[in-house]
Design a protein around this motif. Structure first.
Motif, PDB file in Angstrom:
ATOM      1  N   SER A 110     -19.291  -2.710 -31.829  1.00 55.02           N
ATOM      2  CA  SER A 110     -19.923  -3.953 -31.832  1.00 55.02           C
ATOM      3  C   SER A 110     -21.176  -3.406 -30.731  1.00 55.02           C
ATOM      4  O   SER A 110     -20.918  -2.777 -29.825  1.00 55.02           O
ATOM      5  N   GLU A 147     -23.895  -7.555 -32.621  1.00 58.82           N
ATOM      6  CA  GLU A 147     -23.948  -6.980 -34.035  1.00 58.82           C
ATOM      7  C   GLU A 147     -22.673  -6.184 -34.206  1.00 58.82           C
ATOM      8  O   GLU A 147     -22.321  -5.635 -33.355  1.00 58.82           O
ATOM      9  N   GLU A 148     -21.851  -6.630 -35.125  1.00 61.27           N
ATOM     10  CA  GLU A 148     -20.383  -5.938 -35.252  1.00 61.27           C
ATOM     11  C   GLU A 148     -20.558  -5.071 -36.599  1.00 61.27           C
ATOM     12  O   GLU A 148     -20.995  -5.339 -37.829  1.00 61.27           O
ATOM     13  N   LYS A 149     -20.095  -3.761 -36.395  1.00 58.36           N
ATOM     14  CA  LYS A 149     -19.980  -2.866 -37.404  1.00 58.36           C
ATOM     15  C   LYS A 149     -18.524  -2.107 -37.487  1.00 58.36           C
ATOM     16  O   LYS A 149     -18.471  -1.156 -36.610  1.00 58.36           O
ATOM     17  N   GLY A 150     -17.598  -2.655 -38.025  1.00 65.16           N
ATOM     18  CA  GLY A 150     -16.307  -1.973 -38.025  1.00 65.16           C
ATOM     19  C   GLY A 150     -15.744  -2.091 -36.581  1.00 65.16           C
ATOM     20  O   GLY A 150     -15.914  -3.195 -36.028  1.00 65.16           O
ATOM     21  N   SER A 165     -26.193   1.883 -33.851  1.00 67.79           N
ATOM     22  CA  SER A 165     -26.379   0.480 -34.179  1.00 67.79           C
ATOM     23  C   SER A 165     -27.857   0.193 -33.380  1.00 67.79           C
ATOM     24  O   SER A 165     -28.613   1.019 -32.839  1.00 67.79           O
TER      25      SER A 165
END
Lengths: 112, 114
Positions: A61, A55-58, A47
């Protein structure tokens, strides 16, 4: 001085949530990165944060607070394969013309 | 597979030997880096090449000598090393050196100096 601090080791249980903190004191700031590194393998990018917030990614975060010099990586629904070291790095413009400074990494062990 | 390849993966050398580490990327990146990773210490940036020009790093001993013959290849020449130089040496590349550009790392060369 220039410091990027992370806990050395953490342990969590499969299926749980874990938060890995990173605090930094650098001359400048041009973004913060999180990398994952499995034993014997290359670090891989997770990230990037440059503005305050989450910020979220699956399942992963990352959060940043520039005023506090603080970030965290949040891992949800932990899996055994998440056992790895997690590296925090800051782009510091006065450092070698914007290169990244790294923390020492947090070794996460996920137990059944 | 990150697109950055390092050879050899493991190297044992005596203090009087001369050896070279090789790094190759075909990602079209303009910047390449050598890092040293020792146990429980932060990744230590050793050298940076940007558009094949070296960014000076005065804190690295002269027994380490980098070479960047073209934008895809980077070498680290080693001579008369010390046992404390034993570590994992990582090569990385990035599109450039601006804010949101992440680095792609090779798997590293595990160096042991005896």
């Amino acid at each position: 001085g220039q410091n990027i601090d992370q806990p050395t080791e953490m342990t969590a249980t499969e299926g749980a949530i874990v938060q890995i903190n990173c605090t930094y004191q650098t001359s400048g700031f041009n973004g913060l990165f999180w990398y994952q590194q499995h034993a014997g393998e290359a670090p891989t990018f997770l990230s990037y944060n440059v503005l305050d917030g989450l910020e979220e990614k699956g399942r992963f975060s990352s959060f940043l607070s520039r005023s506090k010099g603080y970030s965290y990586l949040l891992l949800k629904e932990l899996q055994m394969k998440d056992s790895a070291s997690y590296l925090c790095a800051v782009r510091d413009p006065p450092y070698n013309n914007n290169d990244m400074r790294f923390g020492a990494g947090t070794r996460l062990t996920v137990k059944p | 597979e990150t697109g950055v390849t390092q050879t050899p993966r493991h190297l044992v050398m005596g203090m009087t030997n001369k050896k070279s580490l090789k790094c190759e990327q075909h990602l079209g990146h303009n910047a390449m880096y050598w890092y040293k990773q020792s146990a429980k210490k932060p990744l230590e940036l050793m050298f940076v090449y940007s558009l094949e020009e070296r960014v000076e790093n005065n804190s690295v001993p002269s027994r380490f000598s980098p070479e960047c013959p073209n934008s895809s290849h980077l070498f680290l020449h080693l001579h008369t090393l010390q046992p404390e130089d034993s570590a994992l040496y990582l090569c990385a590349s990035s599109q450039d050196r601006v804010g949101n550009t992440e680095a792609f790392f090779g798997q590293g060369t595990r160096l042991t100096v005896v």
